[in-house]
Design an enzyme around this catalytic site. Structure first.
Site, PDB file in Angstrom:
ATOM      1  N   LYS A 153     -16.423 -30.267  -9.204  1.00  0.00           N
ATOM      2  CA  LYS A 153     -16.366 -29.693  -7.867  1.00  0.00           C
ATOM      3  C   LYS A 153     -14.931 -29.667  -7.349  1.00  0.00           C
ATOM      4  CE  LYS A 153     -16.772 -30.167  -3.144  1.00  0.00           C
ATOM      5  NZ  LYS A 153     -16.019 -30.967  -2.162  1.00  0.00           N
ATOM      6  N   ASP A 156     -21.308 -28.115  -4.708  1.00  0.00           N
ATOM      7  CA  ASP A 156     -21.523 -29.410  -4.060  1.00  0.00           C
ATOM      8  C   ASP A 156     -22.994 -29.492  -3.666  1.00  0.00           C
ATOM      9  OD1 ASP A 156     -21.793 -27.718  -1.926  1.00  0.00           O
ATOM     10  OD2 ASP A 156     -20.253 -28.649  -0.687  1.00  0.00           O
TER      11      ASP A 156
END
Length: 219
Positions: A123, A141
């Site tokens: 991420k 996320d």
DNA sequence: AACTCGGGGCA
DNA sequence: TGCCCAGAGTT
């Protein structure tokens, strides 16, 4: 249940884009190194919280050297008001060391290089490459994952990696970065984990949970 | 795949 | 005051 087609996915994303046309990275930063530090700090806490400490932090530390030279306890103190500060302080020192040793103190533009750094996962690496260097990317996320699953863009059981791959397949590359931010805003402010705003949601009928929630009278 | 790490924010 | 939020690393 069959997966939502590319066309259906883009229709849903168009609706979301209309809700959050201005969605962009909320972490305050003025260069790639600051962004990298901010994203590492943002793991497991909100962007708003990170933005409270970074103004003073970036004033005090500008280069990787600054983080290496400071005692660990002092860096911990400087970020004490956000969660997981011990491991984050350690990671920032390690990451700064790697940056100096392997990349001349610069933030690498390659995602696979970024991911090798301490405290940097998929991420974080995706956010840095896309926001700092304009490389098309979709950072998954919890918001992106939740929204994608509720809207049936991917499967319930998909791993984070599978969610990312599905999104990249269904969204044209030139829209990856915009869609990524719009999905995050949609998840954070509208399609929230516990109390999603299904009543005022233009996508209830598309959603796997929305109509069920409305019938149960859950807003 | 499941668990851990640690705070702030909000009901 | 107790529950909710949010990734990376480890096993």
């Amino acid at each position: 249940m069959s997966l939502k087609s590319k066309k259906q996915t883009m229709e849903a994303l168009d609706v979301i884009a209309e809700l959050f046309p201005e969605a962009e990275c909320e972490l305050v930063h003025s260069n790639p190194f600051e962004l990298l530090i901010a994203v590492v700090l943002s793991a497991q806490c909100t962007d708003a919280l990170v933005n409270k400490v970074t103004p003073q932090l970036f004033k005090k530390y500008q280069k990787p050297e600054d983080y290496i030279q400071v005692p660990l306890e002092e860096l911990e103190q400087d970020i004490r008001s956000i969660g997981l500060f011990r491991s984050k302080a350690k990671n920032i020192k390690k990451l700064s060391q790697s940056l100096l040793e392997s990349y001349n103190g610069e933030v690498p533009k390659d995602r696979d290089e970024l991911i090798k750094l301490a405290g940097v996962g998929r991420k974080t690496a995706n956010v840095v490459t896309s926001v700092a260097f304009g490389v098309p990317a979709i950072a998954v996320d919890t918001h992106v994952e939740r929204v994608s699953k509720r809207l049936g863009i991917c499967r319930w059981k998909d791993s984070v990696r599978e969610v990312e791959e599905t999104l990249m397949k269904k969204i044209p590359q030139e829209r990856w970065s915009d869609s990524h931010h719009q999905l995050i805003f949609f998840g954070r402010y509208h399609c929230k984990a516990q109390s999603p705003k299904c009543v005022q949601c233009p996508l209830v009928d598309v959603c796997r949970e929305g109509t069920k929630r409305l019938k149960r009278n859950v807003s």
